[in-house]
Design an enzyme around this catalytic site. Structure first.
Site, PDB file in Angstrom:
ATOM      1  CB  THR A 232     -12.602 -34.951 -22.840  1.00 24.71           C
ATOM      2  OG1 THR A 232     -13.709 -35.823 -22.557  1.00 24.71           O
ATOM      3  CG2 THR A 232     -13.086 -33.770 -23.678  1.00 24.71           C
ATOM      4  CB  ALA A 233     -11.016 -40.419 -22.790  1.00 23.44           C
ATOM      5  NE  ARG A 234      -5.185 -40.577 -19.418  1.00 19.37           N
ATOM      6  CZ  ARG A 234      -5.852 -39.762 -18.622  1.00 19.37           C
ATOM      7  NH1 ARG A 234      -6.712 -38.888 -19.144  1.00 19.37           N
ATOM      8  NH2 ARG A 234      -5.682 -39.802 -17.315  1.00 19.37           N
ATOM      9  CG  ASP A 258      -8.916 -31.226 -23.425  1.00 16.65           C
ATOM     10  OD1 ASP A 258      -8.405 -30.109 -23.672  1.00 16.65           O
ATOM     11  OD2 ASP A 258      -8.988 -31.700 -22.275  1.00 16.65           O
ATOM     12  CD  GLU A 263      -2.084 -35.261 -23.324  1.00 20.14           C
ATOM     13  OE1 GLU A 263      -3.186 -35.285 -23.880  1.00 20.14           O
ATOM     14  OE2 GLU A 263      -1.942 -35.469 -22.093  1.00 20.14           O
ATOM     15  CG  HIS A 284      -5.010 -33.268 -20.883  1.00 23.70           C
ATOM     16  ND1 HIS A 284      -4.349 -34.451 -21.040  1.00 23.70           N
ATOM     17  CD2 HIS A 284      -6.038 -33.529 -20.023  1.00 23.70           C
ATOM     18  CE1 HIS A 284      -4.927 -35.389 -20.307  1.00 23.70           C
ATOM     19  NE2 HIS A 284      -5.967 -34.853 -19.682  1.00 23.70           N
ATOM     20  CB  ALA A 286     -11.869 -31.121 -20.981  1.00 27.28           C
ATOM     21  CD1 TRP A 287      -7.702 -31.656 -17.238  1.00 26.09           C
ATOM     22  CD2 TRP A 287      -7.762 -31.392 -15.026  1.00 26.09           C
ATOM     23  NE1 TRP A 287      -6.474 -31.162 -16.845  1.00 26.09           N
ATOM     24  CE2 TRP A 287      -6.489 -30.988 -15.492  1.00 26.09           C
ATOM     25  CE3 TRP A 287      -8.031 -31.320 -13.652  1.00 26.09           C
ATOM     26  CZ2 TRP A 287      -5.493 -30.520 -14.652  1.00 26.09           C
ATOM     27  CZ3 TRP A 287      -7.037 -30.838 -12.807  1.00 26.09           C
ATOM     28  CH2 TRP A 287      -5.781 -30.452 -13.307  1.00 26.09           C
TER      29      TRP A 287
END
Length: 317
Positions: A232-234, A258, A263, A284, A286-287
Site C-alpha cells: 500500500t506504499a508505492r 493497492d 497510475e 490506490h 487504501a488511504w
C-alpha cells in the site's frame, strides 16, 4: 494568500475544502491538471496544493510568486525538493492521517483471503449448501490469522496502526531493519530474516533511492511459498516483473496490491493480465476512507496557517 489546488479530483466529491479556504484570501481549484497546464495555472499564486501533479525544477523556477507547496500526501517524490529549497519555497506534507484507513484496508483484505469469504458466499448462491448432506458445506479451507507472523517494512504511523490490530488477532509482528543495514537496531530483525520468517509481508516505506526496487527476484526466493505480500506504499518498491513471475510460479502464495508503478495503469499492465489468479489489485484507495480524506484536508489547512504564522509544521524543507 492566494492558493491553487491542482488536482481536487483525487479526493472524494463528498469532501469539503472549507478548512483550507478559511486560511486563504483566494482558493482556486482544478479537478485535474495536465503537465502542460501546470505553470499557467500556478502563476500569480503564493501557495500550490498538489496531490500527484508533478512539480519539476522547470515549473518551480517559473513561478516567482510561489512561497509554499502543500503536498496532499505523505510522500513528496512528485516535488523537486532541491529546486524548491534553492528557490526559497517551503514544502509541507501531510503525515499521520491514513493510519486507521490503511490498516483497516489491509486487515479486510487479509481476512477475506484467509477466510475465503467470497468463495463461501458463492457456495450458498450456487445452491451447494442447500444440497449438502450435513449441516454445513465446508468448501475451501479457512485459516486463522492467529499465530501467523506479520513482517513490517517501514515502521511509521501506518505500520504501527497495523501492528496494533495484528496483535489483537494474536499475530506475531516482526519489524524489518533496512535492507543493507550493518547494525540491527533493538526490536528489529534483519531484512532477509524477516523475508524468510514472515507469513505476511506489508510494505510501508517511502519511495527513495534505497527502496526503489526493494523487493526483487531474490526477495521472493527467500519468502515462504505460502507468503502474502501487501503493498500500500508505492508501486516502484517492488520489481513488477519479479512479482508476476513469483505469483505465476507459486514462489509466494498471494499478493495484495493497492499501488502500481504507472497510475492509472496502462492496458498492458503486467499485474492486470488474466494469467495471474493469486492477486488482488485495487485502485490506490487504501488511504481513502472518508475520515482519512477529511483529516488530510485539515492537515493542509493547518500547514498553511502555520506557515502564515512563521511556525514550522509538517515542513519537508
Amino acid at each position: 494568500m492566494r492558493a491553487v489546488f491542482l488536482d481536487t479530483q483525487t479526493f472524494s466529491s463528498q469532501i469539503p475544502f472549507s478548512n483550507i479556504a478559511k486560511q486563504l484570501d483566494v482558493l482556486e481549484c482544478f479537478p485535474i491538471t495536465q503537465p502542460e497546464d501546470v505553470i499557467k495555472r500556478c502563476l500569480g499564486f503564493d501557495v500550490v496544493i498538489t496531490n500527484k501533479v508533478v512539480l519539476t525544477d522547470e515549473i518551480i523556477s517559473a513561478l516567482p510568486d510561489l512561497k509554499l507547496i502543500c503536498v496532499a500526501a505523505t510522500g513528496t517524490n512528485n516535488v523537486d525538493i532541491l529546486s524548491a529549497k534553492a528557490q526559497g519555497v517551503a514544502v509541507t506534507n501531510a503525515a499521520g492521517y491514513a493510519g486507521p484507513s490503511v490498516a483497516q484496508y489491509i486487515m479486510a483484505q487479509l481476512l477475506n483471503y484467509y477466510q475465503n469469504i467470497h468463495h463461501h458466499h458463492k457456495n450458498v448462491v450456487d445452491g451447494l449448501w442447500q444440497q449438502s448432506e450435513t449441516f454445513c458445506f465446508l468448501g475451501n479451507p479457512i485459516e486463522e490469522l492467529s499465530g501467523k507472523t506479520l513482517g513490517l517494512v517501514g515502521y511509521g504511523h501506518i505500520a504501527k496502526h497495523l501492528e496494533n490490530i495484528a496483535k489483537a488477532f494474536d499475530m506475531k509482528v516482526l519489524i524489518s531493519e533496512h535492507k543493507h543495514a550493518d547494525v540491527i537496531r533493538s526490536g528489529r530483525i534483519a531484512f532477509n530474516d524477516m523475508l524468510t520468517q514472515s507469513d505476511i509481508i506489508s510494505l510501508h516505506c517511502p519511495l527513495n533511492q534505497d527502496t526503489d526496487q526493494l523487493i526483487t527476484h531474490d526477495s521472493f526466493k527467500r519468502m515462504k511459498p505460502t507468503a502474502v505480500l501487501v503493498n500500500t506504499a508505492r508501486g516502484q518498491i517492488i520489481d513488477t516483473e519479479a512479482l508476476k513471475t513469483a505469483l505465476i510460479n507459486k514462489e509466494i502464495g498471494y499478493a495484495i496490491i493497492d499501488v502500481l508503478v504507472q497510475e492509472p495503469p496502462r492496458s498492458n499492465e503486467l499485474l492486470l493480465q488474466n494469467d495471474i489468479s493469486n492477486i488482488s489489485v485495487t485502485a490506490h484507495i487504501a488511504w481513502a476512507s472518508q475520515q482519512a480524506q477529511q483529516r488530510l484536508i485539515s492537515i493542509i489547512a493547518d500547514n498553511i496557517k502555520a506557515y502564515q504564522l512563521n511556525q514550522v509544521l509538517n515542513r519537508v524543507i
